[in-house]
Design a protein around this motif. Structure first.
Motif, PDB file in Angstrom:
ATOM      1  N   LEU A  32       0.816  -1.168   0.094  1.00  0.00           N
ATOM      2  CA  LEU A  32       0.072  -0.095   0.158  1.00  0.00           C
ATOM      3  C   LEU A  32       0.997   1.214   0.045  1.00  0.00           C
ATOM      4  O   LEU A  32       0.742   2.175  -0.779  1.00  0.00           O
ATOM      5  CB  LEU A  32      -0.959  -0.051   1.066  1.00  0.00           C
ATOM      6  N   ILE A  33       1.923   1.312   0.849  1.00  0.00           N
ATOM      7  CA  ILE A  33       2.822   2.498   0.843  1.00  0.00           C
ATOM      8  C   ILE A  33       3.564   2.357  -0.492  1.00  0.00           C
ATOM      9  O   ILE A  33       3.747   3.744  -0.920  1.00  0.00           O
ATOM     10  CB  ILE A  33       3.913   2.090   2.129  1.00  0.00           C
ATOM     11  N   GLU A  34       3.838   1.514  -0.932  1.00  0.00           N
ATOM     12  CA  GLU A  34       4.696   1.567  -2.371  1.00  0.00           C
ATOM     13  C   GLU A  34       3.637   2.078  -3.347  1.00  0.00           C
ATOM     14  O   GLU A  34       4.273   3.019  -4.277  1.00  0.00           O
ATOM     15  CB  GLU A  34       5.124  -0.005  -2.930  1.00  0.00           C
ATOM     16  N   VAL A  35       2.556   1.866  -3.262  1.00  0.00           N
ATOM     17  CA  VAL A  35       1.606   2.697  -4.161  1.00  0.00           C
ATOM     18  C   VAL A  35       1.464   3.974  -4.072  1.00  0.00           C
ATOM     19  O   VAL A  35       1.606   4.963  -4.785  1.00  0.00           O
ATOM     20  CB  VAL A  35       0.148   1.976  -4.491  1.00  0.00           C
ATOM     21  N   SER A  36       1.593   4.352  -2.832  1.00  0.00           N
ATOM     22  CA  SER A  36       1.403   5.744  -2.436  1.00  0.00           C
ATOM     23  C   SER A  36       2.519   6.541  -2.742  1.00  0.00           C
ATOM     24  O   SER A  36       2.717   7.815  -3.210  1.00  0.00           O
ATOM     25  CB  SER A  36       1.060   5.967  -1.065  1.00  0.00           C
ATOM     26  N   ARG A  37       3.926   5.998  -2.866  1.00  0.00           N
ATOM     27  CA  ARG A  37       5.169   6.475  -3.069  1.00  0.00           C
ATOM     28  C   ARG A  37       5.304   6.502  -4.789  1.00  0.00           C
ATOM     29  O   ARG A  37       6.268   7.150  -5.037  1.00  0.00           O
ATOM     30  CB  ARG A  37       6.174   5.438  -2.640  1.00  0.00           C
ATOM     31  N   ALA A  38       4.438   5.870  -5.527  1.00  0.00           N
ATOM     32  CA  ALA A  38       4.904   5.600  -6.799  1.00  0.00           C
ATOM     33  C   ALA A  38       4.913   6.976  -7.697  1.00  0.00           C
ATOM     34  O   ALA A  38       5.902   6.921  -8.625  1.00  0.00           O
ATOM     35  CB  ALA A  38       4.078   4.482  -7.447  1.00  0.00           C
ATOM     36  N   ASP A  39       4.217   7.827  -7.185  1.00  0.00           N
ATOM     37  CA  ASP A  39       4.038   9.128  -7.938  1.00  0.00           C
ATOM     38  C   ASP A  39       4.638  10.038  -7.471  1.00  0.00           C
ATOM     39  O   ASP A  39       4.811  11.480  -7.656  1.00  0.00           O
ATOM     40  CB  ASP A  39       2.590   9.361  -8.245  1.00  0.00           C
ATOM     41  N   ASP A  40       5.709   9.886  -6.430  1.00  0.00           N
ATOM     42  CA  ASP A  40       6.592  10.870  -5.674  1.00  0.00           C
ATOM     43  C   ASP A  40       5.633  11.906  -5.210  1.00  0.00           C
ATOM     44  O   ASP A  40       5.966  13.092  -4.907  1.00  0.00           O
ATOM     45  CB  ASP A  40       7.518  11.495  -6.609  1.00  0.00           C
ATOM     46  N   ASP A  41       4.301  11.452  -4.856  1.00  0.00           N
ATOM     47  CA  ASP A  41       3.446  12.309  -3.995  1.00  0.00           C
ATOM     48  C   ASP A  41       2.669  11.757  -3.093  1.00  0.00           C
ATOM     49  O   ASP A  41       1.278  11.533  -3.364  1.00  0.00           O
ATOM     50  CB  ASP A  41       2.565  13.279  -5.090  1.00  0.00           C
ATOM     51  N   ARG A  42       3.093  11.762  -1.904  1.00  0.00           N
ATOM     52  CA  ARG A  42       2.542  11.279  -0.979  1.00  0.00           C
ATOM     53  C   ARG A  42       1.307  11.931  -0.177  1.00  0.00           C
ATOM     54  O   ARG A  42       1.551  12.680   0.736  1.00  0.00           O
ATOM     55  CB  ARG A  42       3.236  10.400   0.292  1.00  0.00           C
ATOM     56  N   SER A  43       0.278  12.132  -0.829  1.00  0.00           N
ATOM     57  CA  SER A  43      -0.785  13.054  -0.567  1.00  0.00           C
ATOM     58  C   SER A  43      -1.329  12.438   1.140  1.00  0.00           C
ATOM     59  O   SER A  43      -1.366  10.972   1.434  1.00  0.00           O
ATOM     60  CB  SER A  43      -1.755  13.092  -1.464  1.00  0.00           C
ATOM     61  N   HIS A  44      -2.065  13.395   1.525  1.00  0.00           N
ATOM     62  CA  HIS A  44      -2.641  13.249   2.882  1.00  0.00           C
ATOM     63  C   HIS A  44      -3.729  12.034   2.475  1.00  0.00           C
ATOM     64  O   HIS A  44      -4.201  11.510   3.402  1.00  0.00           O
ATOM     65  CB  HIS A  44      -3.096  14.402   3.538  1.00  0.00           C
ATOM     66  N   ALA A  45      -4.498  12.385   1.405  1.00  0.00           N
ATOM     67  CA  ALA A  45      -5.639  11.641   1.223  1.00  0.00           C
ATOM     68  C   ALA A  45      -5.116  10.136   0.943  1.00  0.00           C
ATOM     69  O   ALA A  45      -6.035   8.996   1.575  1.00  0.00           O
ATOM     70  CB  ALA A  45      -6.370  11.932   0.198  1.00  0.00           C
ATOM     71  N   GLU A  46      -3.981   9.955   0.435  1.00  0.00           N
ATOM     72  CA  GLU A  46      -3.598   8.644   0.300  1.00  0.00           C
ATOM     73  C   GLU A  46      -3.225   8.001   1.651  1.00  0.00           C
ATOM     74  O   GLU A  46      -3.336   6.724   1.942  1.00  0.00           O
ATOM     75  CB  GLU A  46      -2.211   8.315  -0.728  1.00  0.00           C
TER      76      GLU A  46
END
Length: 145
Positions: A32-46
């Protein structure tokens, strides 16, 4: 004497089962963390989506979720590939559980309102490594939208 031996093996088996469950939780959280990191934008919503998914799916307290996320972040930082996480899940999870994980990955990707191509590529790679069929992959995506 035989009763003590049975008790010992039951205890060992119980400990192995608990370790497997912990390994699965850690691996799923890392993905789950890897997906949130994939776009280099770890948004609060994610990040909030990850928190709520873990809390609901694993029935954990807020503190337990925070601890799991912290450990998974460290594990993910040290990882060289997704394989170490997917191999754990593939070995221990049913087809249905693997599809649910793909759905959860899509929920995280959609949490900030848009899916980056890197997020989609990461989810596709995870689905391939987990032997999730293309139709299950697409169905999980559509359900997460």
């Amino acid at each position: 004497m035989l009763a003590k031996v049975k008790q010992f093996f039951n205890q060992v088996q119980g400990n192995e089962m608990q370790q497997t469950q912990l390994d699965n939780k850690l691996a799923a959280t890392a993905l789950l963390i890897e997906v949130s990191r994939a776009d280099d934008d770890r948004s609060h919503a994610e990040q909030e989506a990850i928190f709520q998914l873990l809390k609901k799916h694993f029935e954990l307290s807020d503190d337990e979720v925070r601890e799991l996320i912290t450990t998974a972040n460290q594990t993910s930082d040290d990882a060289t590939s997704l394989y170490q996480f997917t191999s754990t899940i593939k070995k221990n999870a049913s087809r249905e559980q693997r599809v649910k994980l793909i759905h959860a990955l899509w929920v995280v990707a959609y949490a900030d309102g848009e899916v980056d191509p890197q997020e989609e590529a990461t989810i596709r790679k995870v689905a391939d490594l987990l032997y999730v069929s293309h139709s299950d992959y697409i169905q999980a995506k559509l359900q997460a939208e």
